[in-house]
Design a protein around this motif. Structure first.
Motif, PDB file in Angstrom:
ATOM      1  N   ILE A  46       0.838  -1.202   0.000  1.00  0.00           N
ATOM      2  CA  ILE A  46       0.000   0.000   0.000  1.00  0.00           C
ATOM      3  C   ILE A  46       0.871   1.250   0.000  1.00  0.00           C
ATOM      4  O   ILE A  46       0.615   2.211  -0.735  1.00  0.00           O
ATOM      5  N   LYS A  47       1.923   1.227   0.797  1.00  0.00           N
ATOM      6  CA  LYS A  47       2.868   2.362   0.807  1.00  0.00           C
ATOM      7  C   LYS A  47       3.537   2.531  -0.553  1.00  0.00           C
ATOM      8  O   LYS A  47       3.756   3.656  -1.008  1.00  0.00           O
ATOM      9  N   ARG A  48       3.883   1.407  -1.199  1.00  0.00           N
ATOM     10  CA  ARG A  48       4.500   1.463  -2.533  1.00  0.00           C
ATOM     11  C   ARG A  48       3.599   2.209  -3.515  1.00  0.00           C
ATOM     12  O   ARG A  48       4.027   3.128  -4.207  1.00  0.00           O
ATOM     13  N   LEU A  49       2.349   1.779  -3.592  1.00  0.00           N
ATOM     14  CA  LEU A  49       1.429   2.392  -4.539  1.00  0.00           C
ATOM     15  C   LEU A  49       1.169   3.857  -4.190  1.00  0.00           C
ATOM     16  O   LEU A  49       1.130   4.720  -5.070  1.00  0.00           O
ATOM     17  N   GLY A  50       1.014   4.141  -2.902  1.00  0.00           N
ATOM     18  CA  GLY A  50       0.746   5.508  -2.470  1.00  0.00           C
ATOM     19  C   GLY A  50       1.907   6.448  -2.695  1.00  0.00           C
ATOM     20  O   GLY A  50       1.715   7.619  -3.050  1.00  0.00           O
ATOM     21  N   LYS A  51       3.109   5.936  -2.530  1.00  0.00           N
ATOM     22  CA  LYS A  51       4.320   6.754  -2.717  1.00  0.00           C
ATOM     23  C   LYS A  51       4.355   7.380  -4.105  1.00  0.00           C
ATOM     24  O   LYS A  51       4.782   8.529  -4.276  1.00  0.00           O
ATOM     25  N   TYR A  52       3.891   6.648  -5.105  1.00  0.00           N
ATOM     26  CA  TYR A  52       3.928   7.123  -6.492  1.00  0.00           C
ATOM     27  C   TYR A  52       2.587   7.714  -6.952  1.00  0.00           C
ATOM     28  O   TYR A  52       2.426   8.026  -8.123  1.00  0.00           O
ATOM     29  N   LYS A  53       1.632   7.827  -6.008  1.00  0.00           N
ATOM     30  CA  LYS A  53       0.293   8.366  -6.312  1.00  0.00           C
ATOM     31  C   LYS A  53      -0.388   7.589  -7.445  1.00  0.00           C
ATOM     32  O   LYS A  53      -1.038   8.152  -8.335  1.00  0.00           O
ATOM     33  N   THR A  54      -0.206   6.287  -7.396  1.00  0.00           N
ATOM     34  CA  THR A  54      -0.739   5.408  -8.436  1.00  0.00           C
ATOM     35  C   THR A  54      -2.268   5.419  -8.438  1.00  0.00           C
ATOM     36  O   THR A  54      -2.900   5.492  -7.386  1.00  0.00           O
ATOM     37  N   GLY A  55      -2.862   5.338  -9.631  1.00  0.00           N
ATOM     38  CA  GLY A  55      -4.313   5.271  -9.757  1.00  0.00           C
ATOM     39  C   GLY A  55      -4.826   3.855  -9.540  1.00  0.00           C
ATOM     40  O   GLY A  55      -4.217   2.884 -10.001  1.00  0.00           O
ATOM     41  N   CYS A 106      -2.884   7.179  -2.983  1.00  0.00           N
ATOM     42  CA  CYS A 106      -3.373   6.713  -4.287  1.00  0.00           C
ATOM     43  C   CYS A 106      -4.591   7.518  -4.716  1.00  0.00           C
ATOM     44  O   CYS A 106      -5.402   7.949  -3.885  1.00  0.00           O
ATOM     45  N   ASN A 107      -4.729   7.705  -6.027  1.00  0.00           N
ATOM     46  CA  ASN A 107      -5.971   8.225  -6.583  1.00  0.00           C
ATOM     47  C   ASN A 107      -6.917   7.046  -6.785  1.00  0.00           C
ATOM     48  O   ASN A 107      -6.536   6.028  -7.345  1.00  0.00           O
ATOM     49  N   ILE A 108      -8.164   7.208  -6.321  1.00  0.00           N
ATOM     50  CA  ILE A 108      -9.117   6.095  -6.324  1.00  0.00           C
ATOM     51  C   ILE A 108     -10.277   6.392  -7.261  1.00  0.00           C
ATOM     52  O   ILE A 108     -10.773   7.522  -7.329  1.00  0.00           O
ATOM     53  N   SER A 109     -10.715   5.353  -7.967  1.00  0.00           N
ATOM     54  CA  SER A 109     -11.844   5.457  -8.875  1.00  0.00           C
ATOM     55  C   SER A 109     -12.650   4.161  -8.786  1.00  0.00           C
ATOM     56  O   SER A 109     -12.284   3.237  -8.066  1.00  0.00           O
ATOM     57  N   ILE A 110     -13.739   4.107  -9.561  1.00  0.00           N
ATOM     58  CA  ILE A 110     -14.607   2.925  -9.560  1.00  0.00           C
ATOM     59  C   ILE A 110     -14.698   2.361 -10.976  1.00  0.00           C
ATOM     60  O   ILE A 110     -14.806   3.107 -11.952  1.00  0.00           O
ATOM     61  N   GLY A 111     -14.670   1.026 -11.076  1.00  0.00           N
ATOM     62  CA  GLY A 111     -14.855   0.362 -12.365  1.00  0.00           C
ATOM     63  C   GLY A 111     -15.831  -0.787 -12.228  1.00  0.00           C
ATOM     64  O   GLY A 111     -15.848  -1.471 -11.203  1.00  0.00           O
ATOM     65  N   VAL A 112     -16.645  -1.022 -13.249  1.00  0.00           N
ATOM     66  CA  VAL A 112     -17.603  -2.135 -13.174  1.00  0.00           C
ATOM     67  C   VAL A 112     -16.960  -3.473 -13.495  1.00  0.00           C
ATOM     68  O   VAL A 112     -17.505  -4.524 -13.178  1.00  0.00           O
ATOM     69  N   ASP A 113     -15.783  -3.451 -14.130  1.00  0.00           N
ATOM     70  CA  ASP A 113     -15.098  -4.648 -14.621  1.00  0.00           C
ATOM     71  C   ASP A 113     -15.951  -5.318 -15.696  1.00  0.00           C
ATOM     72  O   ASP A 113     -17.012  -4.824 -16.072  1.00  0.00           O
TER      73      ASP A 113
END
Length: 448
Positions: free
Chosen positions: A277-286, A312-319
């Motif tokens: 989680i820190k890895r993804l957040g560090k780079y502001k990953t979507g 992280c930037n968060i969004s929603i997807g229906v898949d």
């Protein structure tokens, strides 16, 4: 230039920097742009009576697989986890053809439009031999339906013979995939303000692509200033696969390659420990959160609150609709809200943000996802004068997700054009779309 005035909306949910909500508010659209927002505006133009309705920015869907719309509810995989589900459906997807892609695209986008979606990302990654141009048919249909569209050129380069999951005849060489990135960007990509079509390179998943493809994709995308997309940490099977084949957990592997950042969109992200989680957040990953699919396949619930708090930037997807099994983005928002209650509680307004401004950020856009002057005229109206909203008037905005209703918007405007009115599609007759879908469905069934 045509002017449309939304008059006296009961609440305008702006999603601006102050998260403003304005009661009894007007919104003025000129052409494809919002030009004014305020009370009692004296403006000429076509008047849309918005009394009793909530006005919001259109919802943004950041992960889908349109072609799967015609594989909903298949008995053989109704109870299957991801890997078994994929192994069965790879065999079905060998038969993809132009009619299948065109019809599934029309059905998927129509369902998205009715549920309030104005911008969609689709992850197309299956290219049967001799049918490498199917993605062009999808783009053509999306243009016809006038949705704001981010189409990913997916790809699989690691087949069974190289230790991957997909059959060898559904994978492609890295060079072929990279060449098609170039073709699609040159032919279709528009990076301008209010762009209706953008290309996103998208290697499929850690168990179906080579490290070389991920690295080359990253170089190509950053050279052309594009977003990139892939699946990550969807199941424990994936984690075990990565540990065995790559010697690392999925998120560790991507960090080593450099495939993290604000220009990266990762779907699912369920099996992440605190370091991941820190890895993804560090780079502001979507991150594209797909709660219905994650539950449908028994995969788990993503730690969305922790990812958001980590940066992280968060969004929603229906898949894909073979694992959801709907394309209803409004309903997906409700599912995100409810799932969070057993993981790391989100509020209704946080989820509405992820559905709108959050989705825009994940797609690298600052021209959508907000009701403010200068933003795209992507607007939805939700009529709260319906039986399913009765008794929810204490907080009408939260009631959009808590109560929901039939999960069809009253109006959907994209780029200044009204595509749904009074809860009905204006472009196609639903009955004819259903008939087309059943015709292709019968052909699919004959080949199974």
């Amino acid at each position: 230039m045509k002017r449309i005035v939304f008059k006296d909306a009961s609440i305008v949910v702006t999603m601006n920097e102050n998260m403003g909500e304005i009661k009894n508010c007007d919104v003025v659209v000129e052409g494809n742009e919002i030009v004014k927002v305020g009370k009692d505006l004296k403006e000429e133009g076509e008047i849309i009576d918005a009394r009793g309705k909530i006005l919001l920015p259109g919802f943004v869907n950041t992960h889908h697989h349109f072609y799967q719309i015609l594989n909903r509810n298949m008995p053989a995989v109704q109870d299957a986890p991801l890997f078994k589900w994929l192994l069965y459906l790879y065999e079905v997807w060998r038969n993809l053809d132009e009619e299948w892609v065109r019809v599934s695209t029309k059905i998927a986008i129509s369902e998205l439009l009715l549920s309030g979606c104005t911008t969609a990302l689709d992850h197309y990654y299956v290219f049967p031999k001799g049918k490498e141009n199917l993605i062009d048919f999808e783009i053509e249909e999306a243009k016809n339906l006038r949705i704001r569209f981010h189409i990913t050129r997916g790809g699989m380069s690691r087949g069974k013979s190289k230790g991957g999951l997909p059959p060898d005849d559904l994978v492609q060489e890295e060079e072929e995939i990279l060449k098609d990135y170039e073709r699609l960007v040159n032919k279709y990509h528009d990076s301008g303000k209010f762009s209706m079509l953008r290309i996103v390179p998208a290697p499929c998943s850690p168990f179906s692509v080579t490290e070389e493809l991920l690295k080359e994709t990253l170089l190509f995308a950053r050279k052309h200033k594009l977003q990139s997309h892939t699946h990550l940490a969807e199941t424990l099977d994936e984690e075990e696969y990565c540990k065995e084949k790559l010697g690392k957990k999925p998120a560790e592997w991507l960090e080593e390659i450099g495939f993290l950042g604000e220009d990266i969109i990762l779907a699912h992200c369920i099996y992440l420990d605190d370091e991941d989680i820190k890895r993804l957040g560090k780079y502001k990953t979507g991150v594209s959160h797909c709660p219905s699919s994650n539950l449908r396949l028994g995969s788990g619930i993503a730690p969305i609150k922790k990812l958001h708090e980590a940066g992280c930037n968060i969004s929603i997807g229906v898949d894909g609709s073979a694992s959801n099994d709907t394309s209803n983005l409004w309903l997906e928002g409700r599912m995100a809200l409810l799932c969070s209650r057993v993981k790391d509680k989100l509020t209704a307004r946080e989820v509405l943000y992820f559905l709108t401004k959050g989705g825009a950020k994940v797609l690298g856009r600052d021209d959508i996802g907000e009701i403010s002057p200068g933003k795209a005229a992507d607007i939805i109206l939700i009529d709260t004068n319906r039986i399913e909203f009765a008794g929810s008037g204490y907080d009408p905005v939260a009631g959009i997700l808590f109560s929901g209703g039939n999960f069809r918007v009253d109006l959907n405007m994209i780029n200044g054009k009204i595509l749904v009115k009074d809860g009905k599609l204006l472009i196609y007759e639903e009955e004819k779309l259903i008939e087309e879908a059943r015709k292709v469905e019968r052909k699919i069934l004959e080949k199974i």
